[in-house]
Structure formats: structure tokens, C-alpha cells
Motif scaffolding. Structure first.
Motif, mmCIF file in Angstrom:
data_model
loop_
_atom_site.group_PDB
_atom_site.id
_atom_site.type_symbol
_atom_site.label_atom_id
_atom_site.label_comp_id
_atom_site.label_asym_id
_atom_site.label_seq_id
_atom_site.Cartn_x
_atom_site.Cartn_y
_atom_site.Cartn_z
ATOM 1 N N ALA A 104 0.822 -1.210 0.000
ATOM 2 C CA ALA A 104 0.000 0.000 0.000
ATOM 3 C C ALA A 104 0.859 1.265 0.000
ATOM 4 N N ALA A 105 2.003 1.206 0.685
ATOM 5 C CA ALA A 105 2.893 2.360 0.772
ATOM 6 C C ALA A 105 4.051 2.285 -0.224
ATOM 7 N N ASN A 106 4.130 1.197 -1.001
ATOM 8 C CA ASN A 106 5.224 0.993 -1.956
ATOM 9 C C ASN A 106 6.585 1.108 -1.289
ATOM 10 N N ARG A 107 6.760 0.299 -0.240
ATOM 11 C CA ARG A 107 8.053 0.312 0.423
ATOM 12 C C ARG A 107 8.279 -0.972 1.215
ATOM 13 N N PHE A 108 9.554 -1.246 1.438
ATOM 14 C CA PHE A 108 9.970 -2.304 2.343
ATOM 15 C C PHE A 108 10.237 -1.614 3.656
ATOM 16 N N ARG A 110 9.240 2.031 -6.676
ATOM 17 C CA ARG A 110 8.231 2.383 -7.676
ATOM 18 C C ARG A 110 8.363 1.373 -8.815
ATOM 19 N N LEU A 111 7.280 0.748 -9.158
ATOM 20 C CA LEU A 111 7.297 -0.236 -10.237
ATOM 21 C C LEU A 111 7.171 0.436 -11.597
ATOM 22 N N ALA A 129 10.733 -3.385 -14.427
ATOM 23 C CA ALA A 129 11.772 -2.829 -13.553
ATOM 24 C C ALA A 129 11.179 -2.285 -12.259
ATOM 25 N N VAL A 130 12.076 -2.073 -11.301
ATOM 26 C CA VAL A 130 11.709 -1.432 -10.049
ATOM 27 C C VAL A 130 12.733 -0.337 -9.772
ATOM 28 N N VAL A 131 12.234 0.828 -9.392
ATOM 29 C CA VAL A 131 13.078 1.971 -9.043
ATOM 30 C C VAL A 131 13.111 2.075 -7.527
ATOM 31 N N PHE A 132 14.312 2.219 -6.968
ATOM 32 C CA PHE A 132 14.464 2.454 -5.540
ATOM 33 C C PHE A 132 14.941 3.894 -5.361
ATOM 34 N N VAL A 184 16.683 -3.550 -11.787
ATOM 35 C CA VAL A 184 16.731 -2.577 -10.697
ATOM 36 C C VAL A 184 17.319 -1.254 -11.169
ATOM 37 N N LYS A 185 16.631 -0.175 -10.810
ATOM 38 C CA LYS A 185 17.097 1.178 -11.092
ATOM 39 C C LYS A 185 17.310 1.880 -9.752
ATOM 40 N N PRO A 186 18.538 1.871 -9.239
ATOM 41 C CA PRO A 186 18.810 2.461 -7.921
ATOM 42 C C PRO A 186 19.083 3.959 -8.001
#
Length: 92
Positions: A8-12, A26-27, A31-34, A67-69
Motif C-alpha cells: 500500500a505504501a510501496n516500500r519495504f 516504484r514499479l 523494472a523497479v526503481v528504488f 533494478v534502477k537504484p
């Protein structure tokens, strides 16, 4: 220490009392952006940021996401841990 993926919060995140450390994501297609990681002083010296990164990167690998850091912590973490460099999206 239990790291959870809060969809729900898009976070670990991990919480101890009222303090919450987290790594946002963010998806994107494939890919996933951190973009941001926050670790309160209450967690200092406990390796919490690294544990957040490990959990998030393991999830990305399991999901087949590049992954996009954009977060400087995540970028540095991956640079220091060669076992995760294969996850990097092109250009990162």
C-alpha cells in the motif's frame, strides 16, 4: 528483524516501537526503481539499511525485475555487493 513489503505504501519496512525504517520503490514495466531509503537514528549501527536492501533486491530478483537504484544508498550498496550487479537495468 522482520522486513515486510508494504504494498500500500510501496516500500519495504521494519518497525521498532514508533520508529520505522524503509526503502521506497516504484514499479515500472519490467523494472523497479528504488528512489529513497530512510533509517531513523534509533536503528543506527544495526545494519538495518543493508537488511532492507537485501530484502528488496531478493524480491526484485524473484519477480524478474531489473533494478534502477536512484537512491544513493541503493546504488552504493549494489556497487559494493557484486552478487546484485546483474540486477541493474541498462544505464545504471
Amino acid at each position: 528483524m522482520d522486513i515486510v513489503r508494504n504494498e500500500a505504501a510501496n516500500r519495504f519496512e521494519v518497525a521498532v516501537g514508533d520508529d520505522v525504517a524503509f526503502a521506497e520503490y516504484r514499479l515500472e514495466p519490467g523494472a523497479v526503481v528504488f528512489p529513497h531509503t530512510v533509517v531513523p537514528e534509533a536503528f543506527s549501527g544495526q545494519g538495518v539499511a543493508g537488511k532492507l536492501a537485501e530484502s528488496a533486491l531478493a524480491w526484485a530478483r524473484a519477480e524478474g525485475l531489473a533494478v534502477k537504484p536512484t537512491c544513493s544508498f541503493f546504488a552504493g550498496y549494489i556497487k559494493r555487493h557484486a552478487e546484485h550487479q546483474d540486477l541493474l537495468a541498462e544505464g545504471f
